[in-house]
Structures are given as C-alpha cells and as structure tokens.
Design a protein around this motif. Structure first.
Motif, PDB file in Angstrom:
ATOM      1  N   ALA A  55       0.826  -1.208   0.000  1.00  0.00           N
ATOM      2  CA  ALA A  55       0.000   0.000   0.000  1.00  0.00           C
ATOM      3  C   ALA A  55       0.862   1.262   0.000  1.00  0.00           C
ATOM      4  N   LEU A  56       1.935   1.278   0.784  1.00  0.00           N
ATOM      5  CA  LEU A  56       2.810   2.450   0.810  1.00  0.00           C
ATOM      6  C   LEU A  56       3.460   2.668  -0.555  1.00  0.00           C
ATOM      7  N   GLN A  57       3.828   1.579  -1.218  1.00  0.00           N
ATOM      8  CA  GLN A  57       4.382   1.694  -2.568  1.00  0.00           C
ATOM      9  C   GLN A  57       3.324   2.224  -3.536  1.00  0.00           C
ATOM     10  N   ALA A  58       2.069   1.796  -3.368  1.00  0.00           N
ATOM     11  CA  ALA A  58       0.989   2.257  -4.235  1.00  0.00           C
ATOM     12  C   ALA A  58       0.720   3.744  -4.026  1.00  0.00           C
ATOM     13  N   ILE A  59       0.882   4.238  -2.812  1.00  0.00           N
ATOM     14  CA  ILE A  59       0.710   5.668  -2.549  1.00  0.00           C
ATOM     15  C   ILE A  59       1.812   6.443  -3.253  1.00  0.00           C
ATOM     16  N   GLY A  60       3.033   5.966  -3.136  1.00  0.00           N
ATOM     17  CA  GLY A  60       4.161   6.559  -3.830  1.00  0.00           C
ATOM     18  C   GLY A  60       4.595   7.898  -3.268  1.00  0.00           C
ATOM     19  N   PRO A  61       5.702   8.413  -3.761  1.00  0.00           N
ATOM     20  CA  PRO A  61       6.274   9.654  -3.231  1.00  0.00           C
ATOM     21  C   PRO A  61       5.422  10.892  -3.507  1.00  0.00           C
ATOM     22  N   GLU A  62       4.601  10.849  -4.549  1.00  0.00           N
ATOM     23  CA  GLU A  62       3.768  12.003  -4.905  1.00  0.00           C
ATOM     24  C   GLU A  62       2.390  11.957  -4.273  1.00  0.00           C
ATOM     25  N   GLY A  63       2.036  10.830  -3.653  1.00  0.00           N
ATOM     26  CA  GLY A  63       0.694  10.672  -3.118  1.00  0.00           C
ATOM     27  C   GLY A  63      -0.250  10.154  -4.184  1.00  0.00           C
ATOM     28  N   ALA A  64      -1.441   9.778  -3.779  1.00  0.00           N
ATOM     29  CA  ALA A  64      -2.421   9.218  -4.709  1.00  0.00           C
ATOM     30  C   ALA A  64      -3.805   9.307  -4.081  1.00  0.00           C
ATOM     31  N   THR A  65      -4.816   9.276  -4.919  1.00  0.00           N
ATOM     32  CA  THR A  65      -6.187   9.216  -4.419  1.00  0.00           C
ATOM     33  C   THR A  65      -6.509   7.765  -4.056  1.00  0.00           C
ATOM     34  N   ALA A  66      -7.608   7.575  -3.317  1.00  0.00           N
ATOM     35  CA  ALA A  66      -8.024   6.215  -2.959  1.00  0.00           C
ATOM     36  C   ALA A  66      -8.323   5.397  -4.213  1.00  0.00           C
ATOM     37  N   SER A  67      -8.896   6.026  -5.224  1.00  0.00           N
ATOM     38  CA  SER A  67      -9.177   5.304  -6.473  1.00  0.00           C
ATOM     39  C   SER A  67      -7.888   4.837  -7.140  1.00  0.00           C
ATOM     40  N   GLU A  68      -6.887   5.714  -7.179  1.00  0.00           N
ATOM     41  CA  GLU A  68      -5.596   5.338  -7.772  1.00  0.00           C
ATOM     42  C   GLU A  68      -4.944   4.217  -6.983  1.00  0.00           C
ATOM     43  N   ILE A  69      -5.001   4.307  -5.669  1.00  0.00           N
ATOM     44  CA  ILE A  69      -4.415   3.266  -4.823  1.00  0.00           C
ATOM     45  C   ILE A  69      -5.118   1.943  -5.077  1.00  0.00           C
ATOM     46  N   GLY A  70      -6.437   1.973  -5.157  1.00  0.00           N
ATOM     47  CA  GLY A  70      -7.198   0.759  -5.447  1.00  0.00           C
ATOM     48  C   GLY A  70      -6.800   0.134  -6.767  1.00  0.00           C
ATOM     49  N   ARG A  71      -6.679   0.961  -7.820  1.00  0.00           N
ATOM     50  CA  ARG A  71      -6.264   0.442  -9.135  1.00  0.00           C
ATOM     51  C   ARG A  71      -4.872  -0.175  -9.053  1.00  0.00           C
ATOM     52  N   ARG A  72      -3.962   0.507  -8.391  1.00  0.00           N
ATOM     53  CA  ARG A  72      -2.583   0.011  -8.294  1.00  0.00           C
ATOM     54  C   ARG A  72      -2.492  -1.296  -7.513  1.00  0.00           C
ATOM     55  N   LEU A  73      -3.378  -1.448  -6.522  1.00  0.00           N
ATOM     56  CA  LEU A  73      -3.357  -2.665  -5.706  1.00  0.00           C
ATOM     57  C   LEU A  73      -4.282  -3.753  -6.240  1.00  0.00           C
ATOM     58  N   GLY A  74      -5.105  -3.417  -7.218  1.00  0.00           N
ATOM     59  CA  GLY A  74      -6.039  -4.402  -7.753  1.00  0.00           C
ATOM     60  C   GLY A  74      -7.192  -4.681  -6.811  1.00  0.00           C
ATOM     61  N   VAL A  75      -7.608  -3.660  -6.045  1.00  0.00           N
ATOM     62  CA  VAL A  75      -8.729  -3.801  -5.118  1.00  0.00           C
ATOM     63  C   VAL A  75      -9.714  -2.669  -5.371  1.00  0.00           C
ATOM     64  N   SER A  76     -10.881  -2.750  -4.765  1.00  0.00           N
ATOM     65  CA  SER A  76     -11.887  -1.714  -4.930  1.00  0.00           C
ATOM     66  C   SER A  76     -11.462  -0.428  -4.220  1.00  0.00           C
ATOM     67  N   LYS A  77     -12.115   0.667  -4.605  1.00  0.00           N
ATOM     68  CA  LYS A  77     -11.866   1.949  -3.941  1.00  0.00           C
ATOM     69  C   LYS A  77     -12.190   1.834  -2.452  1.00  0.00           C
ATOM     70  N   GLN A  78     -13.236   1.082  -2.124  1.00  0.00           N
ATOM     71  CA  GLN A  78     -13.626   0.908  -0.735  1.00  0.00           C
ATOM     72  C   GLN A  78     -12.560   0.140   0.050  1.00  0.00           C
ATOM     73  N   ALA A  79     -12.035  -0.925  -0.551  1.00  0.00           N
ATOM     74  CA  ALA A  79     -10.981  -1.696   0.110  1.00  0.00           C
ATOM     75  C   ALA A  79      -9.727  -0.841   0.286  1.00  0.00           C
ATOM     76  N   ALA A  80      -9.413  -0.051  -0.736  1.00  0.00           N
ATOM     77  CA  ALA A  80      -8.264   0.853  -0.630  1.00  0.00           C
ATOM     78  C   ALA A  80      -8.497   1.861   0.482  1.00  0.00           C
ATOM     79  N   GLY A  81      -9.731   2.368   0.591  1.00  0.00           N
ATOM     80  CA  GLY A  81     -10.060   3.319   1.651  1.00  0.00           C
ATOM     81  C   GLY A  81      -9.862   2.721   3.033  1.00  0.00           C
ATOM     82  N   LYS A  82     -10.237   1.460   3.205  1.00  0.00           N
ATOM     83  CA  LYS A  82     -10.030   0.783   4.498  1.00  0.00           C
ATOM     84  C   LYS A  82      -8.545   0.635   4.796  1.00  0.00           C
TER      85      LYS A  82
END
Length: 166
Positions: A55-82
């Motif tokens: 998850a920290l890698q998915a956030i990255g140095p520039e930051g990311a939205t929950a939707s972007e994090i979800g896409r990068r992790l292959g999970v839903s926006k809701q799962a990324a939000g949790k």
C-alpha cells in the motif's frame, strides 16, 4: 524430491516435481518477508504488515487518491479506503486536500511512513547480503537474472496483495 541413481553412469539424478518450484519461490519470499518484519519490529515498526508495504508503494512519493491506490493494488476503492484508514491510524499516511481539486483528497506518506520504507530498503539489502554470502554473489545474481527473464519487465505488480486475498 527424490534422488535416483542412474545405473548406466552411476550418477545421482535429482528428480524434482513441477509443483515444488512455486512452493520454493514462495518459501523464499516468505522467509525474506518474515525476517524483514521481525527486524522492522525491532527498529520501531512492530505494527507494520506485508500488505502495508504494498500500500505504501501504491501511494508513492507524490501521493495518490483512494481510487488510484485501489487500481494500483487491484482492489476496490472501498478496500483501498479501508487500507488507508489503517495506515492513517498507524501514522504511516495522511489524507490531505488535493491542491488541484478541492473536492478530492490525496493520500500522502508521513515521515513515519517514509521511515518505514527507508528502513525496509536497508533491511532488504542486509538480507540480500546474507543470501549472497550463503549462495555466492554470482549464483544469486544468476538466480535473480533468471527469474527476471522469466517474469518479464512487468514481473512485479503491486496488486500482489489483492491477488493473495482472492
């Protein structure tokens, strides 16, 4: 694994089953990750879990939205939000206003999250050094190169955590 003696050349042939390769690769992965997290706990990050690293890698140095994090992790926006909620509670990430769009929040790494990533990188180097000492640097490089060749340029994907979860 069974060893068989070839009667013609009196040579021991090691017979391996195909299913053993992924198990050995996973055992190597698990050994490294378990050692990493034991050391991170000793260094002040006892709450860090393997999924947090993805998850920290998915956030990255520039930051990311929950939707972007979800896409990068292959999970839903809701799962990324949790996941972000948990990282926030642990002090590894924070939600801030998006400077480009006041309606959105961006997830950023905190100094505590950056410290975890820096310590992880250092510990991974130490572990690799021990593996190189045990196997030999050349042999380890050949192993790494061979796996990289077989997995291709996109061999590592951040969505591994989601893949493990089903």
């Amino acid at each position: 694994m069974d060893n068989v003696v070839d009667q013609n050349v009196n040579q021991v042939v090691d017979l391996r089953n195909g299913f053993e390769l992924p198990l050995l690769l996973f055992a190597g992965f698990r050994t490294i990750i378990d050692e990493l997290h034991a050391e991170l706990a000793r260094q002040g990050h006892p709450e860090a879990r393997p999924a947090h690293g993805f998850a920290l890698q998915a956030i990255g140095p520039e930051g990311a939205t929950a939707s972007e994090i979800g896409r990068r992790l292959g999970v839903s926006k809701q799962a990324a939000g949790k996941t972000v909620d948990r990282l926030e509670a642990l002090g590894y990430a924070e939600r801030v206003d998006d400077p480009g769009d006041a309606r959105r929040k961006v997830v950023r790494l905190t100094p505590h999250g950056l410290d975890l990533l820096a310590r992880s990188a250092a510990v991974f180097e130490q572990i690799r050094g021990r593996w190189a000492a045990a196997l030999g640097e050349q042999r380890l490089r050949e192993l790494e190169d061979g796996i990289a060749r077989l997995t291709g340029p996109t061999g590592f994907r951040l969505d591994a955590a989601g893949w493990f979860g089903g």
